[in-house]
Design an enzyme around this catalytic site. Structure first.
Site, mmCIF file in Angstrom:
data_model
loop_
_atom_site.group_PDB
_atom_site.id
_atom_site.type_symbol
_atom_site.label_atom_id
_atom_site.label_comp_id
_atom_site.label_asym_id
_atom_site.label_seq_id
_atom_site.Cartn_x
_atom_site.Cartn_y
_atom_site.Cartn_z
ATOM 1 N N SER A 145 -22.624 46.405 11.015
ATOM 2 C CA SER A 145 -22.078 45.068 11.261
ATOM 3 C C SER A 145 -20.715 44.933 10.611
ATOM 4 O O SER A 145 -20.432 45.571 9.579
ATOM 5 C CB SER A 145 -23.042 44.041 10.651
ATOM 6 O OG SER A 145 -22.425 42.783 10.567
ATOM 7 N N TYR A 169 -28.674 40.753 3.232
ATOM 8 C CA TYR A 169 -28.642 41.310 4.597
ATOM 9 C C TYR A 169 -27.482 42.299 4.730
ATOM 10 O O TYR A 169 -27.653 43.435 5.172
ATOM 11 C CB TYR A 169 -28.494 40.189 5.636
ATOM 12 C CG TYR A 169 -28.029 40.705 6.974
ATOM 13 C CD1 TYR A 169 -28.886 41.416 7.809
ATOM 14 C CD2 TYR A 169 -26.701 40.529 7.400
ATOM 15 C CE1 TYR A 169 -28.445 41.924 9.026
ATOM 16 C CE2 TYR A 169 -26.259 41.027 8.609
ATOM 17 C CZ TYR A 169 -27.137 41.729 9.425
ATOM 18 O OH TYR A 169 -26.691 42.240 10.620
ATOM 19 N N LYS A 173 -27.078 46.702 5.358
ATOM 20 C CA LYS A 173 -26.226 47.443 6.311
ATOM 21 C C LYS A 173 -25.361 48.462 5.564
ATOM 22 O O LYS A 173 -25.254 49.618 5.966
ATOM 23 C CB LYS A 173 -25.330 46.472 7.090
ATOM 24 C CG LYS A 173 -26.085 45.557 8.033
ATOM 25 C CD LYS A 173 -26.784 46.346 9.121
ATOM 26 C CE LYS A 173 -27.667 45.506 9.997
ATOM 27 N NZ LYS A 173 -28.634 46.282 10.771
HETATM 28 P P1 NAD Z 1 -32.877 40.832 17.110
HETATM 29 O O1 NAD Z 1 -33.572 40.172 15.988
HETATM 30 O O2 NAD Z 1 -32.833 40.141 18.422
HETATM 31 O O3 NAD Z 1 -33.443 42.302 17.330
HETATM 32 C C1 NAD Z 1 -33.933 43.084 16.263
HETATM 33 C C2 NAD Z 1 -35.329 43.553 16.638
HETATM 34 O O4 NAD Z 1 -35.836 44.357 15.575
HETATM 35 C C3 NAD Z 1 -36.299 42.401 16.868
HETATM 36 O O5 NAD Z 1 -36.882 42.549 18.140
HETATM 37 C C4 NAD Z 1 -37.322 42.570 15.741
HETATM 38 O O6 NAD Z 1 -38.610 42.166 16.153
HETATM 39 C C5 NAD Z 1 -37.232 44.049 15.448
HETATM 40 N N1 NAD Z 1 -37.640 44.429 14.102
HETATM 41 C C6 NAD Z 1 -37.288 43.853 12.928
HETATM 42 N N2 NAD Z 1 -37.874 44.513 11.909
HETATM 43 C C7 NAD Z 1 -38.609 45.512 12.456
HETATM 44 C C8 NAD Z 1 -39.447 46.534 11.915
HETATM 45 N N3 NAD Z 1 -39.651 46.654 10.600
HETATM 46 N N4 NAD Z 1 -40.040 47.392 12.742
HETATM 47 C C9 NAD Z 1 -39.843 47.294 14.091
HETATM 48 N N5 NAD Z 1 -39.086 46.336 14.660
HETATM 49 C C10 NAD Z 1 -38.470 45.470 13.834
HETATM 50 O O7 NAD Z 1 -31.376 41.150 16.604
HETATM 51 P P2 NAD Z 1 -30.131 41.682 17.409
HETATM 52 O O8 NAD Z 1 -29.120 40.617 17.429
HETATM 53 O O9 NAD Z 1 -30.541 42.340 18.665
HETATM 54 O O10 NAD Z 1 -29.614 42.769 16.373
HETATM 55 C C11 NAD Z 1 -29.942 44.139 16.467
HETATM 56 C C12 NAD Z 1 -29.365 44.871 15.277
HETATM 57 O O11 NAD Z 1 -27.964 44.650 15.243
HETATM 58 C C13 NAD Z 1 -29.904 44.385 13.947
HETATM 59 O O12 NAD Z 1 -30.046 45.508 13.092
HETATM 60 C C14 NAD Z 1 -28.818 43.479 13.423
HETATM 61 O O13 NAD Z 1 -28.794 43.414 12.029
HETATM 62 C C15 NAD Z 1 -27.576 44.163 13.971
HETATM 63 N N6 NAD Z 1 -26.446 43.247 14.128
HETATM 64 C C16 NAD Z 1 -26.611 42.104 14.849
HETATM 65 C C17 NAD Z 1 -25.568 41.209 14.974
HETATM 66 C C18 NAD Z 1 -25.725 39.914 15.729
HETATM 67 O O14 NAD Z 1 -24.953 38.981 15.512
HETATM 68 N N7 NAD Z 1 -26.669 39.799 16.638
HETATM 69 C C19 NAD Z 1 -24.331 41.497 14.361
HETATM 70 C C20 NAD Z 1 -24.202 42.683 13.657
HETATM 71 C C21 NAD Z 1 -25.274 43.558 13.544
HETATM 72 C C1 UD1 Z 2 -22.731 35.782 10.367
HETATM 73 C C2 UD1 Z 2 -23.090 36.368 9.024
HETATM 74 C C3 UD1 Z 2 -22.897 37.885 9.071
HETATM 75 C C4 UD1 Z 2 -23.730 38.482 10.196
HETATM 76 C C5 UD1 Z 2 -23.360 37.801 11.514
HETATM 77 C C6 UD1 Z 2 -24.240 38.275 12.638
HETATM 78 C C7 UD1 Z 2 -22.723 34.685 7.295
HETATM 79 C C8 UD1 Z 2 -21.882 34.307 6.117
HETATM 80 N N1 UD1 Z 2 -22.287 35.770 7.972
HETATM 81 O O1 UD1 Z 2 -21.384 36.095 10.649
HETATM 82 O O2 UD1 Z 2 -23.298 38.455 7.842
HETATM 83 O O3 UD1 Z 2 -23.462 39.864 10.313
HETATM 84 O O4 UD1 Z 2 -23.532 36.376 11.382
HETATM 85 O O5 UD1 Z 2 -25.574 37.912 12.429
HETATM 86 O O6 UD1 Z 2 -23.725 34.068 7.581
HETATM 87 N N2 UD1 Z 2 -20.363 28.272 12.606
HETATM 88 C C9 UD1 Z 2 -20.339 26.893 12.685
HETATM 89 N N3 UD1 Z 2 -21.515 26.250 12.891
HETATM 90 C C10 UD1 Z 2 -22.717 26.907 13.027
HETATM 91 C C11 UD1 Z 2 -22.720 28.315 12.955
HETATM 92 C C12 UD1 Z 2 -21.522 28.967 12.730
HETATM 93 O O7 UD1 Z 2 -19.288 26.280 12.555
HETATM 94 O O8 UD1 Z 2 -23.745 26.252 13.194
HETATM 95 C C13 UD1 Z 2 -19.078 28.970 12.408
HETATM 96 C C14 UD1 Z 2 -19.027 29.852 11.170
HETATM 97 O O9 UD1 Z 2 -18.581 29.128 10.071
HETATM 98 C C15 UD1 Z 2 -18.051 30.949 11.631
HETATM 99 C C16 UD1 Z 2 -18.295 31.062 13.133
HETATM 100 O O10 UD1 Z 2 -18.918 29.837 13.530
HETATM 101 O O11 UD1 Z 2 -16.720 30.525 11.439
HETATM 102 C C17 UD1 Z 2 -19.224 32.215 13.511
HETATM 103 O O12 UD1 Z 2 -20.405 32.120 12.722
HETATM 104 P P1 UD1 Z 2 -21.675 33.077 12.961
HETATM 105 O O13 UD1 Z 2 -22.021 33.075 14.391
HETATM 106 O O14 UD1 Z 2 -22.724 32.667 11.987
HETATM 107 O O15 UD1 Z 2 -21.118 34.536 12.628
HETATM 108 P P2 UD1 Z 2 -20.384 35.096 11.314
HETATM 109 O O16 UD1 Z 2 -20.067 34.035 10.354
HETATM 110 O O17 UD1 Z 2 -19.254 35.915 11.778
#
Ligand code: NAD
Ligand code: UD1
Length: 369
Positions: A145, A169, A173
């Protein structure tokens, strides 16, 4: 518990072989979209997921959307913390590579329950890496991430910036990235690609699969979507005094379809004879968008007025972060193509067709048990 459709076995209980990818967390948001694209590319895909933050319905919809290729999809309900169950999965088939999405991702929850997050994201990953090594599968794509850049010292973020994070969290990562680097030093046979996602949003253009977080969404787009469908009263805008063009935070939003294509590019790279080592790539668009710009684009896409409440900055948030995309363009031959308007259109298509996500309204707001 393991779900293994009868027609997917060859009678002896093992899978019929072709290039096979294990997708952990494949029932989730990014995993489901990537699985669909892998199937479209002709891969056989085994999804394992604990369903902690997802439902099996997403896997069923992916199989439907994949048409004929849906027969190449297998689902096991497995928690990565259960190493014995992982062993069973690996003993059934030979995996050519693993894409590791599985993990918990709610920042605030990780602050409240650090041990829960460390056990799930760290122990789960260590179990996976150990079982992969035992079975000679040493090709991995890991979901990292942009959170590993912490408060970035400069933007756009290049992959060689110093790394730091502000919450448990984010540390999971960063720690997994470090483990991956150590693993490759100890055993250079490993090929590992760390994909640092910026802000994934949007949904498959069919509107059949999309993001469906359990409980109150932490992230901007799913919250915005729930306001638009009437599940929440208003969107709170965190911070209006950032040094940005309208005072709200700037992020690099990327369509989940582009992210999925990025994973295909990474898997292809793993299968090249080149020395890859353990290397990181940003998956972003390289463009920054403010919160208010996203709200305006979503209002255009949905035709809904979003009530806003202005509040203080959210702790841990940075002012502005967006990706340098050069390394991914150069080495993965991958570039995001979807615009902010595309992202909002597809997000709204998913939201309006599935206002309660995959679940029944009574279950949609449920917390983790
Ligand atoms: P998500 O929660 O939709 O998908 C993650 C999946 O992992 C879920 O289906 C959950 O049930 C499963 N899971 C969690 N713990 C588990 C375990 N111990 N064993 C088996 N399955 C398990 O999230 P996503 O948005 O699809 O994210 C996928 C990956 O990308 C995650 O590792 C997340 O941290 C990373 N990531 C997501 C974002 C984002 O904003 N969505 C940003 C950066 C990184
Ligand atoms: C957040 C997490 C980051 C994680 C990422 C994906 C924090 C501090 N950071 O990032 O660790 O990897 O999500 O899961 O939580 N915002 C609003 N109102 C809301 C929600 C968000 O104004 O209800 C704003 C935030 O302040 C930010 C932007 O929208 O400026 C995006 O927020 P968000 O979607 O939570 O992503 P990140 O902050 O980039």
């Amino acid at each position: 518990m393991i779900h293994f459709p009868q027609e997917c076995t060859n009678g002896s209980g093992s899978l019929c072989h072709q290039q096979t990818i294990l997708v952990t967390g494949g029932a989730g948001f990014i995993g489901s979209h990537t699985t669909l694209q892998l199937l479209g590319e002709g891969y056989k895909v085994v999804v394992i997921d604990s369903l902690d933050n997802s439902v099996e319905e997403s896997v069923k919809r992916v199989a439907d959307l994949a048409g004929e290729n849906g027969h190449n999809l297998y689902f096991f309900r497995v928690d990565l913390r259960d190493k014995d169950a992982l062993e069973v999965v690996f003993s059934m088939t030979k995996f050519d590579a693993v894409i590791h999405f599985a993990g918990l991702k709610a920042v605030a929850e990780s602050v409240a329950k650090p041990l829960f997050y460390y056990r799930n994201n760290m122990i789960g990953t260590i179990n996976l890496l150990e079982v992969m090594a035992e079975h000679g599968c040493k090709k991995l794509v890991f979901s990292s991430s942009a959170t590993v850049y912490g408060q970035p010292s400069s933007v756009p973020c290049t992959e060689d910036l110093p790394l730091s994070t502000t919450n448990p969290y984010g540390r999971t990562k960063l720690f997994v990235e470090e483990i991956a680097r150590d693993l490759h030093i100890a055993d250079p046979e490993w090929k590992i690609i760390l994909l640092r996602y910026f802000n994934p949003v949007g949904a498959h253009p069919s509107g059949l699969i999309g993001e469906d977080p359990r409980g109150v969404p932490n992230n901007l787009m799913p919250f915005l979507q729930q306001v638009a469908v009437g599940r929440r009263k208003e969107l709170t805008v965190f911070g209006t005094d950032y040094p940005t063009k309208d005072g709200t935070g700037v992020r690099d939003y990327i369509h989940v379809m582009d992210l999925a294509t990025g994973h295909i590019a990474a898997v292809r790279k793993l299968f090249t004879p080149k020395e890859i080592g353990c290397t990181a790539y940003n998956l972003g668009t390289g463009k920054g968008t403010t919160v208010l710009e996203i709200v305006a684009a979503f209002e255009r896409a949905s035709g809904k007025k979003i009530p806003l409440r202005y509040a203080d900055r959210r702790p841990g948030d940075c002012s502005e972060i967006y990706a340098s995309t050069e390394k991914a363009e150069r080495e993965l031959q991958w570039k995001a193509v979807y615009t902010i308007d595309d992202m909002c259109r597809d997000q709204w298509n998913w939201a309006s067709k599935n206002p309660w996500g995959y679940r029944h309204p009574d279950l949609a707001n449920g917390n983790r048990t």
